[in-house]
Design a protein around this motif. Structure first.
Motif, mmCIF file in Angstrom:
data_model
loop_
_atom_site.group_PDB
_atom_site.id
_atom_site.type_symbol
_atom_site.label_atom_id
_atom_site.label_comp_id
_atom_site.label_asym_id
_atom_site.label_seq_id
_atom_site.Cartn_x
_atom_site.Cartn_y
_atom_site.Cartn_z
ATOM 1 N N VAL A 1 -58.450 77.476 39.497
ATOM 2 C CA VAL A 1 -56.944 77.528 38.638
ATOM 3 C C VAL A 1 -56.063 77.960 38.800
ATOM 4 C CG1 VAL A 1 -56.824 78.558 35.610
ATOM 5 C CG2 VAL A 1 -58.782 77.954 36.708
ATOM 6 N N SER A 2 -54.879 77.716 38.989
ATOM 7 C CA SER A 2 -53.509 78.339 39.535
ATOM 8 C C SER A 2 -52.584 77.801 39.740
ATOM 9 C CB SER A 2 -53.489 77.662 40.701
ATOM 10 O OG SER A 2 -54.072 76.777 41.413
ATOM 11 N N ASP B 1 -48.539 77.249 40.424
ATOM 12 C CA ASP B 1 -48.091 77.746 41.694
ATOM 13 C C ASP B 1 -46.200 76.525 41.315
ATOM 14 O OD1 ASP B 1 -49.405 79.946 43.559
ATOM 15 O OD2 ASP B 1 -50.459 77.696 43.031
ATOM 16 N N ARG C 1 -52.991 83.241 39.745
ATOM 17 C CA ARG C 1 -54.707 82.947 39.732
ATOM 18 C C ARG C 1 -55.181 83.353 38.637
ATOM 19 N NH1 ARG C 1 -51.995 80.507 42.294
ATOM 20 N NH2 ARG C 1 -51.882 79.844 44.910
ATOM 21 N N ASP D 1 -46.812 72.710 39.916
ATOM 22 C CA ASP D 1 -48.539 72.462 40.345
ATOM 23 C C ASP D 1 -49.338 73.323 39.507
ATOM 24 O OD1 ASP D 1 -50.588 71.090 41.124
ATOM 25 O OD2 ASP D 1 -50.762 72.696 43.479
ATOM 26 N N VAL D 2 -50.101 72.826 38.713
ATOM 27 C CA VAL D 2 -50.266 73.913 37.478
ATOM 28 C C VAL D 2 -52.151 73.019 37.649
ATOM 29 C CG1 VAL D 2 -50.866 73.684 34.824
ATOM 30 C CG2 VAL D 2 -48.207 74.628 36.166
ATOM 31 N N ARG D 3 -53.050 73.663 38.187
ATOM 32 C CA ARG D 3 -54.230 72.938 38.432
ATOM 33 C C ARG D 3 -54.502 73.720 36.903
ATOM 34 N NH1 ARG D 3 -54.838 70.630 43.162
ATOM 35 N NH2 ARG D 3 -53.235 70.817 44.198
ATOM 36 N N GLY D 4 -55.594 73.938 36.156
ATOM 37 C CA GLY D 4 -56.524 73.764 35.075
ATOM 38 C C GLY D 4 -56.236 72.861 34.117
ATOM 39 N N ARG D 5 -56.741 73.392 32.712
ATOM 40 C CA ARG D 5 -57.009 73.139 31.272
ATOM 41 C C ARG D 5 -56.291 73.447 30.680
ATOM 42 N NH1 ARG D 5 -61.699 72.606 30.698
ATOM 43 N NH2 ARG D 5 -61.923 74.632 29.711
ATOM 44 N N GLU E 1 -58.316 77.157 30.651
ATOM 45 C CA GLU E 1 -58.695 77.503 31.592
ATOM 46 C C GLU E 1 -57.075 78.459 32.236
ATOM 47 O OE1 GLU E 1 -61.327 74.696 33.941
ATOM 48 O OE2 GLU E 1 -59.620 74.209 33.807
#
Length: 263
Positions: free
Chosen positions: A2-3, A5, A56, A90-94, A172
């Motif tokens: 999960v991040s 940036d 993070r 850049d968004v990673r996660g639900r 997340e």
């Protein structure tokens, strides 16, 4: 992993009829950004400019700033509603966005069906949402209205339903705007406790609020957003002090110490 940036992320809103002074003035008042021109020589409002964030799992970040400073625009950028005009995000996660509560809901279908649709919008499966149906129904207190089309609901009833759905999931990344309103005080107090539980379950929290007590309770760090730019970043007490003064900062730091001592 999960991040979040963002690298020099900017969000511009074009004004194609720039000849109208009243239009420019109205747009500036609501967006709060600087007026400029893009590469096509179109007049734009720079709602966000050069946003750099690197978050993070475990990060709890508050957003402070006056109305129109860009806090809500930043939440919409991180949710994917807005894409950066320049730079990158850049968004990673639900992601669970708790601000545009009506997104993903259909006025022509029932409350029960909207629970499923809204859950799908938030990255859940139909099976997951069916398991949570009774819990959401109990929380929303909508009773027989859940079998009726959403268009028959008042604004407050729609907020109840949307809050019930979004606070039932396991996010997340939680993007939270305290100014969701439109429900009675008693229900909002009930919802606040449920929102706090939701925060505890989330991996990353980004929270826009005017309540220093709530910021101290939920956030360890903060960003001061001013005219679409990050003016200061750091510990929540230090940022609140820079924005509102030493007395406000001292209160937030004291609350943080008490909360940490009680854990």
């Amino acid at each position: 992993m999960v991040s979040i940036d963002t690298y020099n992320a900017c969000v511009d809103f074009p004004i194609f009829d720039a000849k109208s002074r009243s239009l420019k003035k109205a747009f500036l008042t609501t967006a709060g950004g600087a007026i400029g021109k893009n590469s096509s020589n179109t007049v734009v409002v720079e709602a966000l400019k050069d946003i750099n964030l690197h978050l993070r799992e475990g990060d709890r970040v508050g957003l402070v700033g006056h109305n129109g400073a860009g806090k809500s625009t930043l939440l919409r950028l991180l949710s994917g509603i807005y894409e950066p005009t320049r730079g990158s995000a850049d968004v990673r996660g639900r992601v669970a966005p708790v601000f545009d509560l009506g997104v993903g809901m259909d006025p022509e279908i029932s409350g029960y069906e909207n629970i499923i649709i809204r859950g799908l919008f938030l990255g859940q499966t139909r099976a997951q949402m069916r398991k949570r149906m009774d819990d959401i129904a109990e929380f929303s207190e909508l009773g027989d209205y859940l079998a009726m089309p959403l268009r028959t609901y008042s604004t407050g009833m729609r907020v109840r339903l949307a809050l019930g759905v979004v606070t039932s999931i396991e996010p997340e990344i939680l993007l939270l705007d305290e100014g969701i309103g439109a429900v009675d005080a008693a229900f909002m107090a009930k919802a606040r406790g449920r929102l706090e539980e939701l925060v505890q379950r989330s991996g990353i929290l980004v929270f826009a609020s005017h309540s220093n007590d709530f910021l101290a309770q939920l956030c360890s760090t903060a960003l001061w957003v001013d005219h679409g730019q990050i003016r200061q970043a750091g510990l929540v007490g230090d940022v609140v002090e820079a924005y509102e003064g030493k007395e406000a900062g001292d209160r937030v730091r004291q609350m943080r110490r008490e909360l940490e001592a009680g854990q």
